[in-house]
Design an enzyme around this catalytic site. Structure first.
Site, PDB file in Angstrom:
ATOM      1  N   GLU A  32       0.836  -1.207   0.000  1.00 39.66           N
ATOM      2  CA  GLU A  32       0.000   0.000   0.000  1.00 39.66           C
ATOM      3  C   GLU A  32       0.868   1.252   0.000  1.00 39.66           C
ATOM      4  O   GLU A  32       1.902   1.294   0.672  1.00 39.66           O
ATOM      5  CB  GLU A  32      -0.871  -0.020   1.259  1.00 39.66           C
ATOM      6  CG  GLU A  32      -1.736   1.197   1.441  1.00 39.66           C
ATOM      7  CD  GLU A  32      -2.367   1.257   2.825  1.00 39.66           C
ATOM      8  OE1 GLU A  32      -3.572   1.528   2.895  1.00 39.66           O
ATOM      9  OE2 GLU A  32      -1.659   1.027   3.830  1.00 39.66           O
ATOM     10  N   HIS A  34       2.543   4.490   1.094  1.00 42.12           N
ATOM     11  CA  HIS A  34       2.825   5.129   2.382  1.00 42.12           C
ATOM     12  C   HIS A  34       3.576   6.431   2.125  1.00 42.12           C
ATOM     13  O   HIS A  34       4.767   6.557   2.449  1.00 42.12           O
ATOM     14  CB  HIS A  34       3.629   4.198   3.292  1.00 42.12           C
ATOM     15  CG  HIS A  34       2.791   3.190   4.011  1.00 42.12           C
ATOM     16  ND1 HIS A  34       2.293   2.073   3.390  1.00 42.12           N
ATOM     17  CD2 HIS A  34       2.329   3.143   5.296  1.00 42.12           C
ATOM     18  CE1 HIS A  34       1.577   1.373   4.268  1.00 42.12           C
ATOM     19  NE2 HIS A  34       1.585   1.991   5.427  1.00 42.12           N
ATOM     20  N   ASP A  43       3.533  -1.952   6.385  1.00 44.60           N
ATOM     21  CA  ASP A  43       2.708  -2.664   7.369  1.00 44.60           C
ATOM     22  C   ASP A  43       3.233  -4.073   7.631  1.00 44.60           C
ATOM     23  O   ASP A  43       3.293  -4.526   8.780  1.00 44.60           O
ATOM     24  CB  ASP A  43       1.258  -2.724   6.894  1.00 44.60           C
ATOM     25  CG  ASP A  43       0.645  -1.348   6.717  1.00 44.60           C
ATOM     26  OD1 ASP A  43       1.104  -0.405   7.388  1.00 44.60           O
ATOM     27  OD2 ASP A  43      -0.287  -1.209   5.910  1.00 44.60           O
ATOM     28  N   HIS A 119      -2.035  -3.333   9.394  1.00 46.72           N
ATOM     29  CA  HIS A 119      -2.756  -2.603   8.345  1.00 46.72           C
ATOM     30  C   HIS A 119      -4.193  -2.449   8.825  1.00 46.72           C
ATOM     31  O   HIS A 119      -4.856  -3.441   9.113  1.00 46.72           O
ATOM     32  CB  HIS A 119      -2.698  -3.377   7.028  1.00 46.72           C
ATOM     33  CG  HIS A 119      -3.493  -2.746   5.933  1.00 46.72           C
ATOM     34  ND1 HIS A 119      -3.239  -1.481   5.463  1.00 46.72           N
ATOM     35  CD2 HIS A 119      -4.559  -3.198   5.215  1.00 46.72           C
ATOM     36  CE1 HIS A 119      -4.092  -1.186   4.506  1.00 46.72           C
ATOM     37  NE2 HIS A 119      -4.899  -2.217   4.341  1.00 46.72           N
ATOM     38  N   GLU A 121      -7.089  -0.744   7.555  1.00 47.43           N
ATOM     39  CA  GLU A 121      -8.281  -0.453   6.756  1.00 47.43           C
ATOM     40  C   GLU A 121      -9.442  -1.281   7.316  1.00 47.43           C
ATOM     41  O   GLU A 121      -9.293  -2.486   7.553  1.00 47.43           O
ATOM     42  CB  GLU A 121      -8.006  -0.791   5.295  1.00 47.43           C
ATOM     43  CG  GLU A 121      -9.043  -0.275   4.346  1.00 47.43           C
ATOM     44  CD  GLU A 121      -8.499  -0.083   2.937  1.00 47.43           C
ATOM     45  OE1 GLU A 121      -9.287  -0.268   1.994  1.00 47.43           O
ATOM     46  OE2 GLU A 121      -7.300   0.257   2.775  1.00 47.43           O
ATOM     47  N   HIS A 161      -1.156   7.660   9.243  1.00 45.86           N
ATOM     48  CA  HIS A 161      -0.773   6.805   8.118  1.00 45.86           C
ATOM     49  C   HIS A 161       0.503   7.340   7.481  1.00 45.86           C
ATOM     50  O   HIS A 161       0.510   8.436   6.924  1.00 45.86           O
ATOM     51  CB  HIS A 161      -1.880   6.745   7.064  1.00 45.86           C
ATOM     52  CG  HIS A 161      -1.497   5.877   5.892  1.00 45.86           C
ATOM     53  ND1 HIS A 161      -1.494   4.501   5.978  1.00 45.86           N
ATOM     54  CD2 HIS A 161      -1.078   6.187   4.646  1.00 45.86           C
ATOM     55  CE1 HIS A 161      -1.093   4.003   4.820  1.00 45.86           C
ATOM     56  NE2 HIS A 161      -0.823   5.004   3.996  1.00 45.86           N
ATOM     57  N   GLU A 166       4.495   5.334  12.047  1.00 50.79           N
ATOM     58  CA  GLU A 166       4.918   4.262  11.150  1.00 50.79           C
ATOM     59  C   GLU A 166       6.318   4.489  10.595  1.00 50.79           C
ATOM     60  O   GLU A 166       7.117   3.551  10.486  1.00 50.79           O
ATOM     61  CB  GLU A 166       3.922   4.103  10.002  1.00 50.79           C
ATOM     62  CG  GLU A 166       2.601   3.479  10.423  1.00 50.79           C
ATOM     63  CD  GLU A 166       1.734   3.125   9.236  1.00 50.79           C
ATOM     64  OE1 GLU A 166       1.071   2.066   9.300  1.00 50.79           O
ATOM     65  OE2 GLU A 166       1.680   3.904   8.260  1.00 50.79           O
TER      66      GLU A 166
END
Length: 246
Positions: A32, A34, A43, A119, A121, A161, A166
């Site tokens: 994904e 980032h 992630d 992750h 979502e 995010h 992170e």
């Protein structure tokens, strides 16, 4: 040795017959976007880093034998669709994959499994919650209130995010994967992601994340990442011990 896939088949048989209770860790992530600075595999990297640290911490335990399964690298990543690089699978696919992996292991007698995910979502987390409940295995759900309370201010804010939280974790484990020149130029972007999701926003752009990040990535440090990994590992070790006790 803490990697399950590094064992030979006879070593697995010894594991099953041995005096220490085997507990297997299944890291889950996603591919994904980032931001313009952090890797697509952020992630998965965090989940795998937690699992490796927990297995190493418990390597000398008299009662438990902790091993890390190969990671599940793909997840539900629809929010990142406007940006290049995301690879999304459907919630039913993820649920079926977790069920099949856990079921295959359980049929061999390896029933104590902890799924470790980073992750968040909603459809992805929902699939993991459903799969682990159906499979009868443990899930370290970092979105549970008690776990959230132990993590950083940025994580608790919901604007995190590819931000400081992170990015610090990636800097602690794989600093070469972070574009640090880009990182220091990124302004803070505040987006309350849970609120935006509840309002029906379908992707990062609709949420106001036009560069696929929110939070304060420029504030990220390897030191913060190492500290956060310590906390995440604490949470995981606590759950492993619960699972080991049955």
């Amino acid at each position: 040795m803490t990697a399950f896939a590094d064992l030979t088949s006879p070593r697995v048989a010894e594991l099953l017959a041995g005096p220490r209770t085997p507990v297997l860790l299944l890291p889950v992530g996603a591919v994904e976007p980032h931001g313009p600075h952090a890797p697509l595999g952020t992630d998965r990297l965090i989940s795998a880093g937690m699992c490796a640290r927990a297995a190493e911490r418990l390597a000398g335990d008299d009662e438990l034998r902790v091993l890390v399964l190969p990671a599940l690298n793909y997840g539900v990543t629809d929010f990142g669709a406007p940006f290049p690089g995301g690879v999304s699978i459907g919630p039913d696919t993820l649920r079926a994959l977790v069920l099949d992996v856990c079921g295959s292991l359980a049929r061999q007698g390896l029933r104590r499994i902890v799924v470790v995910n980073n992750h968040f979502e909603p459809a992805h987390v929902g699939a993991l919650r459903a799969a682990t409940k159906e499979a009868g295995v443990a899930f370290l759900d970092l979105l549970r209130r008690a776990n959230v309370a132990r993590l950083t201010d940025e994580f608790r804010s919901g604007s995190c995010h590819a931000g400081q939280y992170e990015t610090s974790l990636v800097l602690a484990d794989r600093p070469e994967l972070v574009d640090t020149a880009m990182l220091r130029e990124l302004p803070a972007v505040h987006v309350d992601m849970p609120t935006a999701m509840s309002a029906g926003h379908k992707d990062f752009v609709e949420m106001g994340m036009d560069r696929a990040y929110c939070g304060t990535p420029a504030g990220a440090t390897a030191a913060e990442g190492m500290s956060t990994f310590d906390t995440l590992t604490d949470l995981l070790v606590e759950l492993i011990r619960e699972v080991g006790r049955g």
